[in-house]
Design a protein around this motif. Structure first.
Motif, PDB file in Angstrom:
ATOM      1  N   ARG A 197       7.976  15.281   1.084  1.00 36.82           N
ATOM      2  CA  ARG A 197       8.434  14.104   0.348  1.00 36.82           C
ATOM      3  C   ARG A 197       7.295  13.425  -0.405  1.00 36.82           C
ATOM      4  O   ARG A 197       6.124  13.661  -0.112  1.00 36.82           O
ATOM      5  N   LEU A 198       7.670  12.558  -1.303  1.00 34.21           N
ATOM      6  CA  LEU A 198       6.701  11.742  -2.022  1.00 34.21           C
ATOM      7  C   LEU A 198       6.278  10.576  -1.138  1.00 34.21           C
ATOM      8  O   LEU A 198       7.095  10.009  -0.408  1.00 34.21           O
ATOM      9  N   SER A 199       5.026  10.207  -1.199  1.00 38.93           N
ATOM     10  CA  SER A 199       4.550   9.025  -0.473  1.00 38.93           C
ATOM     11  C   SER A 199       3.400   8.410  -1.248  1.00 38.93           C
ATOM     12  O   SER A 199       2.784   9.058  -2.093  1.00 38.93           O
ATOM     13  N   MET A 200       3.143   7.147  -0.961  1.00 37.92           N
ATOM     14  CA  MET A 200       1.999   6.502  -1.606  1.00 37.92           C
ATOM     15  C   MET A 200       1.375   5.496  -0.667  1.00 37.92           C
ATOM     16  O   MET A 200       2.005   5.023   0.268  1.00 37.92           O
ATOM     17  N   ARG A 201       0.115   5.191  -0.957  1.00 38.15           N
ATOM     18  CA  ARG A 201      -0.602   4.185  -0.193  1.00 38.15           C
ATOM     19  C   ARG A 201      -1.583   3.478  -1.119  1.00 38.15           C
ATOM     20  O   ARG A 201      -1.954   4.011  -2.161  1.00 38.15           O
ATOM     21  N   ILE A 202      -1.970   2.304  -0.717  1.00 38.50           N
ATOM     22  CA  ILE A 202      -2.937   1.517  -1.469  1.00 38.50           C
ATOM     23  C   ILE A 202      -4.264   1.630  -0.731  1.00 38.50           C
ATOM     24  O   ILE A 202      -4.338   1.398   0.478  1.00 38.50           O
ATOM     25  N   VAL A 203      -5.316   1.997  -1.441  1.00 38.23           N
ATOM     26  CA  VAL A 203      -6.634   2.111  -0.816  1.00 38.23           C
ATOM     27  C   VAL A 203      -7.390   0.797  -0.982  1.00 38.23           C
ATOM     28  O   VAL A 203      -6.955  -0.104  -1.697  1.00 38.23           O
ATOM     29  N   ARG A 204      -8.532   0.687  -0.327  1.00 42.11           N
ATOM     30  CA  ARG A 204      -9.278  -0.576  -0.264  1.00 42.11           C
ATOM     31  C   ARG A 204      -9.546  -1.222  -1.613  1.00 42.11           C
ATOM     32  O   ARG A 204      -9.523  -2.432  -1.744  1.00 42.11           O
ATOM     33  N   ASN A 205      -9.840  -0.427  -2.627  1.00 34.33           N
ATOM     34  CA  ASN A 205     -10.155  -1.019  -3.933  1.00 34.33           C
ATOM     35  C   ASN A 205      -8.901  -1.374  -4.731  1.00 34.33           C
ATOM     36  O   ASN A 205      -8.990  -1.837  -5.866  1.00 34.33           O
ATOM     37  N   THR A 224      -3.599  -5.803   0.787  1.00 36.94           N
ATOM     38  CA  THR A 224      -4.873  -5.099   0.884  1.00 36.94           C
ATOM     39  C   THR A 224      -6.018  -6.022   0.474  1.00 36.94           C
ATOM     40  O   THR A 224      -7.050  -6.073   1.143  1.00 36.94           O
ATOM     41  N   ALA A 225      -5.835  -6.763  -0.608  1.00 34.25           N
ATOM     42  CA  ALA A 225      -6.865  -7.700  -1.069  1.00 34.25           C
ATOM     43  C   ALA A 225      -7.103  -8.793  -0.023  1.00 34.25           C
ATOM     44  O   ALA A 225      -8.258  -9.162   0.243  1.00 34.25           O
ATOM     45  N   GLU A 226      -6.027  -9.287   0.590  1.00 36.80           N
ATOM     46  CA  GLU A 226      -6.167 -10.300   1.642  1.00 36.80           C
ATOM     47  C   GLU A 226      -6.976  -9.758   2.816  1.00 36.80           C
ATOM     48  O   GLU A 226      -7.856 -10.434   3.350  1.00 36.80           O
ATOM     49  N   ARG A 227      -6.655  -8.531   3.223  1.00 39.10           N
ATOM     50  CA  ARG A 227      -7.385  -7.913   4.339  1.00 39.10           C
ATOM     51  C   ARG A 227      -8.862  -7.749   3.993  1.00 39.10           C
ATOM     52  O   ARG A 227      -9.735  -7.995   4.826  1.00 39.10           O
TER      53      ARG A 227
END
Length: 189
Positions: free
Chosen positions: A12-20, A54-57
Motif C-alpha cells: 500500500r501507499l504510505s507517507m510520513r513527515i520527517v524532522r525537517n 512535527t514542528a511542535e515536537r
C-alpha cells in the motif's frame, strides 16, 4: 516542503513527515505517478497537521536541550565536571554489584541517545544532557549501559538483567521520555 517518493516492496501507499518537515512517500512497485499524486492530494489536511505536530515536537526538543547551555568552553567544562561527579559513584557501585568493568567511560553532548556501549571495546559513553534528568532516571541509563556489557542486545536476557539490577527501569524510562518530550519539567542538576 519537499516530497520524496520511494518505491519498495509494500502492498500500500504510505507517507510520513520527517524532522525537517519533508514528506516521505512509500509506494509499491508498479503504481503510477498519477495514483501517488492523487494519494498526496487526498491527504493534504493530514500533511498540514502532521507537519505542525512535527514542528511542535522539534521546538519542544530544542527547548529541552537548550536548558543546558553548552556553547562556551567554560559551560562545557562545568557540565562535564557535574556529569562525572554524578555518574562515577553510580558506575562504581553498579560495576561491583554486576561484576562488570568498562574499559573506559566517556561523556559528550549527545542528543540522539542518553548513552551508548561499544561491546567489543567494552567502552561506555554517556550524554552530558543526562544532567537534565532526575537522579533515578540517570541511574537507569547508567545501569542500562552496564547491562550491555553482559548482554549486547535488547532481548529477554537484557530485560531480565535490568529487572534484577534496576527493577524500576520501566518507570524511569517512561519518565525520561516524558521529560524529554516536554511533558514534565525537571531542574538542571
Amino acid at each position: 516542503m519537499a516530497i520524496q517518493l520511494t518505491y519498495r516492496r509494500t502492498s500500500r501507499l504510505s507517507m510520513r513527515i520527517v524532522r525537517n518537515g519533508d514528506v516521505h512517500v512509500s509506494a509499491p512497485f508498479g503504481i503510477s505517478k498519477k495514483e501517488v499524486e492523487a494519494f498526496i492530494n487526498e491527504h493534504q489536511e493530514w500533511i498540514v497537521e502532521a507537519r505542525k505536530k512535527t514542528a511542535e515536537r522539534q521546538n519542544q526538543r530544542a527547548a529541552f536541550y537548550n536548558q543546558l547551555p553548552l556553547t562556551t568552553k567554560a559551560q562545557k567544562a562545568e557540565a562535564m565536571e557535574k556529569i562525572r561527579a554524578l555518574t562515577e559513584p553510580m558506575i562504581e557501585r553498579y560495576s561491583k554489584v554486576m561484576d562488570v568493568s568498562p574499559s573506559s567511560v566517556g561523556y559528550k553532548p549527545m542528543i540522539s541517545r542518553w548513552g551508548m556501549c561499544n561491546v567489543k571495546e567494552r567502552s561506555i559513553c554517556y550524554s552530558t544532557y543526562l544532567l537534565l534528568l532526575p537522579y533515578w532516571c540517570v541511574e537507569h541509563v547508567v545501569v542500562h549501559e552496564l547491562c550491555h556489557l553482559l548482554e549486547p542486545s535488547h532481548n529477554a536476557r537484557f530485560h531480565a538483567l535490568m529487572d534484577k539490577y534496576y527493577p524500576q527501569w520501566k518507570e524511569a524510562r517512561r519518565e525520561t521520555r516524558k521529560i524529554a518530550k516536554g511533558e514534565r519539567s525537571c531542574n538542571v542538576i
